[in-house]
Design an enzyme around this catalytic site. Structure first.
Site, PDB file in Angstrom:
ATOM      1  CD  GLU A 105     -22.416 -45.869 -18.150  1.00 11.54           C
ATOM      2  OE1 GLU A 105     -22.521 -46.183 -19.339  1.00 11.54           O
ATOM      3  OE2 GLU A 105     -23.416 -45.693 -17.421  1.00 11.54           O
TER       4      GLU A 105
ATOM      5  CB  CYS B 229     -24.597 -38.348 -24.221  1.00  6.08           C
ATOM      6  SG  CYS B 229     -25.514 -39.889 -24.263  1.00  6.08           S
TER       7      CYS B 229
ATOM      8  CB  ILE C  55     -24.312 -43.492 -28.345  1.00  9.10           C
ATOM      9  CG1 ILE C  55     -23.937 -43.092 -29.775  1.00  9.10           C
ATOM     10  CG2 ILE C  55     -23.604 -44.787 -27.920  1.00  9.10           C
ATOM     11  CD1 ILE C  55     -22.488 -42.655 -29.941  1.00  9.10           C
TER      12      ILE C  55
ATOM     13  CG  HIS D  77     -22.714 -38.626 -28.622  1.00  7.66           C
ATOM     14  ND1 HIS D  77     -21.746 -38.565 -27.652  1.00  7.66           N
ATOM     15  CD2 HIS D  77     -23.661 -39.477 -28.159  1.00  7.66           C
ATOM     16  CE1 HIS D  77     -22.079 -39.343 -26.636  1.00  7.66           C
ATOM     17  NE2 HIS D  77     -23.246 -39.908 -26.921  1.00  7.66           N
TER      18      HIS D  77
ATOM     19  CD  GLU E  16     -19.516 -35.971 -28.918  1.00  7.74           C
ATOM     20  OE1 GLU E  16     -20.360 -35.080 -29.134  1.00  7.74           O
ATOM     21  OE2 GLU E  16     -19.759 -36.944 -28.174  1.00  7.74           O
TER      22      GLU E  16
HETATM   23  N1  GLN Z   1     -26.175 -44.205 -20.939  1.00  9.36           N
HETATM   24  C1  GLN Z   1     -25.012 -43.457 -20.533  1.00  9.36           C
HETATM   25  C2  GLN Z   1     -25.143 -42.994 -19.091  1.00  9.36           C
HETATM   26  O1  GLN Z   1     -26.099 -43.197 -18.456  1.00  9.36           O
HETATM   27  C3  GLN Z   1     -24.776 -42.252 -21.426  1.00  9.36           C
HETATM   28  C4  GLN Z   1     -24.368 -42.703 -22.813  1.00  9.36           C
HETATM   29  C5  GLN Z   1     -23.525 -41.740 -23.563  1.00  9.36           C
HETATM   30  O2  GLN Z   1     -22.958 -40.791 -23.023  1.00  9.36           O
HETATM   31  N2  GLN Z   1     -23.381 -41.985 -24.830  1.00  9.36           N
HETATM   32  O3  GLN Z   1     -24.248 -42.396 -18.586  1.00  9.36           O
END
Ligand code: GLN
Length: 198
Positions: free
Chosen positions: A47, A78, A136, A175, A177
């Protein structure tokens, strides 16, 4: 080869496991001193608001920026890519960013957790074999500066940029990983090895 993995929140363990599996040393980075001697750095998914706040709390923002500016290979996946981006279309007010890559990201571009998905894509730098990418709560890269190379797009479309590189910095909205495909981590380790051997 020592690869630091930012370990404040998110799926840093999966990155560490992949790095160790490929024969390099993974170092969990929680404090500035953990960056000593690392050859490359991974910013994991998770996050971005939480990771950003913890980066500020643990005084990691400037040391991380300095490492990136020194030319060390850095890879954001991400949330990690959101932290690297200079601009986000919809960041939380006051969300701390490292802001080192000339891109704009759109957070949660595909919707919520329930809209997470996998897709077979092509990443030309990794060869012709299809690559199964896991998205994700993924962002999209909505705009890139002139020095940014687009490494992959979703469905080959013109608009959906999902992997990018700007000099020593790479970013993926998906991702690698969390799959068994090691090609992206190997590409990153090769970048780090080239730099170490200069
Ligand atoms: N939606 C998340 C964000 O804004 C990122 C999601 C993730 O790293 N899988 O930080």
């Amino acid at each position: 080869m020592k690869v630091g993995v930012l370990a404040l929140q998110g799926d840093f363990r999966e990155h560490c496991a992949m790095i160790t599996h490929l024969g390099a040393e993974a170092v969990e980075v929680r404090l500035p001193k953990h960056l000593d001697g690392v050859d490359a750095l991974i910013l994991p998914g998770g996050e971005s608001t939480t990771i950003g706040k913890l980066m500020v709390e643990y005084q990691l923002v400037e040391p991380l920026r300095a490492l990136i500016a020194s030319g060390s290979p850095v890879w954001g996946t991400c949330a990690g890519l959101i932290l690297l981006s200079q601009r986000t279309d919809n960041a939380m007010a006051g969300q701390p960013l490292l802001a080192t890559m000339d891109i704009t990201t759109l957070r949660n571009a595909f919707g919520s957790q329930r809209e997470s998905f996998g897709a077979d894509i092509t990443i030309p730098i990794l060869g012709e074999e299809a690559y199964h990418a896991v998205f994700i709560r993924a962002p999209l890269v909505s705009q890139v500066g002139p020095n940014v190379t687009v490494l992959a797009r979703l469905n080959g479309s013109e608009s959906e940029i999902i992997a990018v590189q700007e000099n020593n910095i790479i970013g993926t909205v998906f991702h690698p990983e969390v799959t068994y495909d090691t090609r992206f981590h190997r590409y990153f380790l090769q970048m780090a090895e080239k730099r170490v051997n200069i």
